[in-house]
Enzyme design. Structure first.
Site, short mmCIF file in Angstrom:
data_model
loop_
_atom_site.label_atom_id
_atom_site.label_comp_id
_atom_site.label_asym_id
_atom_site.label_seq_id
_atom_site.Cartn_x
_atom_site.Cartn_y
_atom_site.Cartn_z
N GLY A 165 0.79 -1.22 0.00
CA GLY A 165 0.00 0.00 0.00
C GLY A 165 0.82 1.27 0.00
O GLY A 165 2.06 1.25 0.06
N GLY A 167 2.52 3.70 1.57
CA GLY A 167 3.06 3.89 2.90
C GLY A 167 3.54 5.29 3.19
O GLY A 167 3.77 5.65 4.35
N ARG A 168 3.69 6.11 2.16
CA ARG A 168 4.13 7.50 2.36
C ARG A 168 3.60 8.39 1.24
O ARG A 168 4.21 9.39 0.88
CB ARG A 168 5.65 7.58 2.43
N LYS A 188 4.16 12.37 -2.51
CA LYS A 188 5.03 11.29 -2.04
C LYS A 188 6.00 11.88 -1.01
O LYS A 188 6.69 12.86 -1.29
CB LYS A 188 5.83 10.68 -3.19
N ASP A 200 8.51 5.71 8.29
CA ASP A 200 8.12 6.98 8.91
C ASP A 200 7.28 7.85 7.99
O ASP A 200 6.92 8.97 8.35
CB ASP A 200 9.37 7.75 9.37
N ARG A 258 3.28 14.16 -7.54
CA ARG A 258 3.31 13.32 -8.73
C ARG A 258 1.94 13.33 -9.42
O ARG A 258 0.90 13.52 -8.78
CB ARG A 258 3.67 11.88 -8.36
N ARG A 265 -2.16 -0.45 -9.95
CA ARG A 265 -1.05 -1.31 -10.39
C ARG A 265 -1.46 -2.78 -10.25
O ARG A 265 -2.53 -3.08 -9.71
CB ARG A 265 0.20 -0.99 -9.58
N ASP A 335 3.93 -4.60 -7.44
CA ASP A 335 3.33 -3.39 -6.88
C ASP A 335 3.89 -2.13 -7.54
O ASP A 335 3.38 -1.03 -7.28
CB ASP A 335 3.54 -3.33 -5.36
N ASN A 336 4.90 -2.27 -8.39
CA ASN A 336 5.47 -1.13 -9.10
C ASN A 336 5.17 -1.17 -10.60
O ASN A 336 5.74 -0.39 -11.35
CB ASN A 336 6.99 -1.08 -8.92
#
Length: 582
Positions: A165, A167-168, A188, A200, A258, A265, A335-336
């Site tokens: 997922g 995450g940032r 991002k 983090d 972005r 994806r 995932d990319n």
């Protein structure tokens, strides 16, 4: 496959044989003038920290930008828990997640004029306002924005990794521009989400500079890609172990805005299939097809097969385009891999310098799974996983059809690869030995370690007579390396004979044609690293220079030549490493 494996393309072939603001020493003006220090400017014109000399700006244009998350919110039930606590999420596609503003003074390091004006319908002068920095860093939300974090999974380095997922990253919403194009805006590095795992939620300057520059560079190379509108850096400390060797150091946080038509994806579908959430899987498939594949009729009983066939075809085309410019993604996990077959998630990528099918830009990839020569094979693996994710929504007959569709992938890739490399050599029409001519050249390049980008560029620039006479052209350093091979005269003779057989084609026409597809400048890792080292000291001058140069990668530019961007890479470039740490 091991690092000793041959590249996918060679396997086939062998069968046949910015704008910048507020830097430490630079001030920006709208007309593109960068003044080295205050004494060189009319200081009385300076209006504010984000102002321009002699220009007034109005932030109301930013306030009028309207985003919408309505389609996604109406289509999918949201995560029932409405906070950023890290957790396992089920039965949803998105979680509502608020960005966490960066701490400390913020600096607008770079902005894409083209992205602002051509995609977001904004005058680039708005980038000179404080509101711009707030909106584009997540400190302030646009009207209509409901920030979302996307739930997805993925196969990483060949193994199912479970829930991953955003995450940032935070999806701010969708914008429809004056052309009727719909673009999703995503931050991002904007803080923790339910999918942050042990992270983090931040991104550091070095990775953000790389993503910003490469997103735009790939666009101007003609490769389908997400875009980057802005790069904003902070003084917020972020701790990273860059090479996973226990050497943790303090870096600084940054955020990139972005843009993409969609951020869905392969892993978006995998997580639902793996979790047995079949109704949601079908609902997401229908949404993606209706919104992003208009040529597929929603009433077609085989629409999922048509969708799969389209993704297989376009993924093969995308990877062949990567190969044509020497681009290695570095982390080709499912995932990319975009379902719209665009390049997303720029991490430890690299543009190959010396031609080597085993080139691996990512030091975290110990086994070389994602070497440049193995990208087409990895694409096949990822598409197989996409087919597996679709199976619960397919009949037994349709499931068998996906296998047949996937079998067509190698041929699609091979044909597109050949088309691109024939164009790189200026070849017109089709001849039986074209495959061998390309394979022969790549083998010579591999044996001599000839530079990928400059070998093809210098072949575009050299006069056929010089090549025929084997005249040494001192400035053509890549061809000089290639010509050291004992079989180079044989290849050159074959190539010249092929060119002479092209009717109504002059040498000047051949050169012009080749220069349009063979860049002189790509974002080599050493160039990015040089810009990063300066940016970490709040000097964004080289980020600016690279951004300007990479807007026109096919045209020779005086500033780029002075900077050595088309010269033999410096010795220190060989010791550079990039990793998944960002």
């Amino acid at each position: 496959m091991t690092r000793k494996s041959r590249s996918f393309c060679l396997l086939f072939l062998s069968m046949n044989s910015v704008l910048l603001l507020e830097t430490a020493d630079l001030d920006y003006c709208e007309d593109g003038l960068y003044l080295e220090n205050e004494s060189q400017s009319h200081s009385s014109w300076k209006q504010s920290r984000f102002g321009c000399y002699g220009k007034k700006t109005d932030s109301r244009e930013l306030d009028s930008l309207r985003l919408s998350c309505r389609k996604l919110i109406d289509a999918f039930r949201l995560d029932e828990i409405d906070n950023n606590s890290v957790r396992t999420v089920r039965n949803c596609v998105f979680s509502v997640s608020q960005p966490t503003p960066l701490k400390g003074p913020l600096r607008l390091a770079a902005v894409s004029k083209e992205a602002l004006e051509e995609i977001l319908d904004l005058n680039s002068s708005v980038s000179q306002t404080e509101d711009f920095v707030q909106y584009f860093s997540g400190g302030k939300l646009w009207p209509g924005s409901v920030p979302l974090a996307h739930r997805y999974g993925g196969h990483q380095f060949g193994f199912w990794a479970g829930q991953l997922g955003d995450g940032r990253a935070h999806l701010l919403g969708e914008y429809t521009n004056r052309r009727g194009e719909r673009w999703e805006l995503q931050l991002k590095g904007s803080g923790k989400t339910p999918y942050s795992r042990a992270g983090d939620g931040r991104a550091v300057i070095r990775s953000s500079v790389r993503e910003f520059l490469c997103s735009e560079a790939m666009h101007f190379l003609g490769v389908p890609t997400s875009r980057a509108a802005s790069l904003i850096v902070s003084e917020e400390p972020v701790w990273r172990d860059q090479f996973y060797n226990g050497n943790v150091r303090k870096e600084r946080g940054a955020v990139v805005l972005r843009l993409a038509r969609s951020w869905f994806r392969i892993g978006s579908l995998e997580i639902l299939a793996k979790a047995g959430e079949l109704d949601l899987l079908q609902k997401l498939l229908n949404y993606i097809i209706e919104e992003h594949f208009p040529s597929i009729k929603s009433s077609d009983p085989d629409k999922y097969l048509v969708f799969y066939s389209s993704v297989v075809n376009e993924t093969a085309h995308l990877i062949s385009q990567w190969m044509s410019v020497g681009f290695a993604h570095g982390v080709c996990n499912t995932d990319n891999f975009s379902l719209l077959s665009i390049t997303i998630d720029y991490g430890p990528f690299g543009f190959m310098e010396s031609y080597d099918p085993n080139f691996v830009p990512n030091t975290s990839d110990d086994e070389g799974r994602y070497s440049i020569g193995n990208q087409a094979n990895v694409g096949l693996f990822n598409l197989q996983k996409l087919g597996e994710a679709l199976r619960p929504a397919l009949s037994p007959k349709q499931q068998a059809a996906t296998d047949q569709i996937l079998k067509g992938y190698p041929g699609i890739y091979q044909r597109r690869f050949h088309e691109l490399f024939k164009a790189k050599l200026g070849l017109l029409g089709n001849q039986e030995k074209d495959d061998y001519l390309i394979a022969f050249l790549l083998r010579l390049m591999e044996d001599t370690g000839a530079d990928f980008t400059m070998t093809f560029r210098e072949l575009s620039e050299i006069i056929a007579h010089q090549l025929e006479q084997r005249n040494d052209v001192p400035q053509m350093w890549a061809l000089r390396d290639l010509a050291s091979h004992q079989f180079f005269p044989d290849w050159a003779s074959m190539y010249l004979q092929r060119l002479k057989g092209q009717e109504d084609d002059s040498d000047a026409d051949r050169q012009r044609r080749m220069k349009r597809v063979n860049p002189r400048y790509v974002l080599r890792n050493w160039m990015a690293e040089s810009a990063i080292r300066k940016a970490e000291k709040n000097d964004f001058s080289e980020v600016q220079l690279l951004q300007q140069v990479l807007r026109q990668p096919f045209q020779e530019q005086e500033a780029a030549e002075r900077a050595g961007y088309a010269s033999r890479p410096p010795g220190w470039a060989q010791s550079l490493s990039v990793s998944c740490s960002s």
